[in-house]
Design a protein around this motif. Sequence first.
Motif, mmCIF file in Angstrom:
data_model
loop_
_atom_site.group_PDB
_atom_site.id
_atom_site.type_symbol
_atom_site.label_atom_id
_atom_site.label_comp_id
_atom_site.label_asym_id
_atom_site.label_seq_id
_atom_site.Cartn_x
_atom_site.Cartn_y
_atom_site.Cartn_z
ATOM 1 N N CYS A 1 -13.145 11.967 -25.749
ATOM 2 C CA CYS A 1 -13.884 10.422 -26.130
ATOM 3 C C CYS A 1 -15.447 10.682 -25.865
ATOM 4 C CB CYS A 1 -13.372 9.241 -25.513
ATOM 5 S SG CYS A 1 -13.888 7.804 -26.183
ATOM 6 N N TRP B 1 -6.268 18.296 -24.052
ATOM 7 C CA TRP B 1 -7.228 17.292 -23.887
ATOM 8 C C TRP B 1 -7.151 16.131 -24.593
ATOM 9 C CZ3 TRP B 1 -10.180 18.645 -19.707
ATOM 10 C CH2 TRP B 1 -10.284 20.038 -19.406
ATOM 11 N N ASN B 2 -7.467 14.931 -24.023
ATOM 12 C CA ASN B 2 -7.848 13.733 -24.621
ATOM 13 C C ASN B 2 -9.321 13.800 -24.469
ATOM 14 O OD1 ASN B 2 -5.136 13.012 -24.861
ATOM 15 N ND2 ASN B 2 -5.200 11.904 -23.089
ATOM 16 N N ASN C 1 -7.550 14.293 -29.807
ATOM 17 C CA ASN C 1 -6.793 15.211 -28.896
ATOM 18 C C ASN C 1 -7.197 16.775 -29.090
ATOM 19 O OD1 ASN C 1 -4.668 12.946 -29.772
ATOM 20 N ND2 ASN C 1 -4.820 13.368 -27.465
ATOM 21 N N SER D 1 -4.387 15.689 -21.197
ATOM 22 C CA SER D 1 -3.336 14.838 -21.948
ATOM 23 C C SER D 1 -2.424 14.219 -21.381
ATOM 24 C CB SER D 1 -2.921 15.780 -23.240
ATOM 25 O OG SER D 1 -3.925 15.954 -24.248
#
Length: 143
Positions: A114, A111-112, A93, A134
């Motif tokens: 990946c 934010w998330n 995150n 998020s």
Amino acid sequence: MSVNKEEISKTIIELEKSFNERWSVGDNTGYLDAFADEVSYFDPILERLVVGRDNVIAWINSIYKNPHIVRSDYINPQVHVSDEGTFAVLAYNLHTFVLDENGEERQLRAWNACHGYRLIGDQWRVAHSHWAFSQTVTERVAS
């Protein structure tokens, strides 16, 4: 050959932070230079997956503006490294902060993130990048 997953994890996190630091001050080339040729990419304003380095770079360049981020908090970064040590997935995150009109910090985004990293030659390259806000809904639903 023994794979040092802890060292790879540390390297991936350091790379990611260096890309974000450059992004925050108006230099988006850290991420762009790190993309693999076959990179795939999602962000919150895309309707479809973007595939291929040139396409992803064109997309990011079309939307990028210097965000003037003064601080970033990396929350709960997790790196999963393949047994062979040639692929790693980083998830975390990210909270970003800018200065308001009074010179005080305020949160810009949560934010998330990946990212899938592939070791190509002796360099870690971003093979997949996915950014999501998020929280985009307030109801807890799965679909």
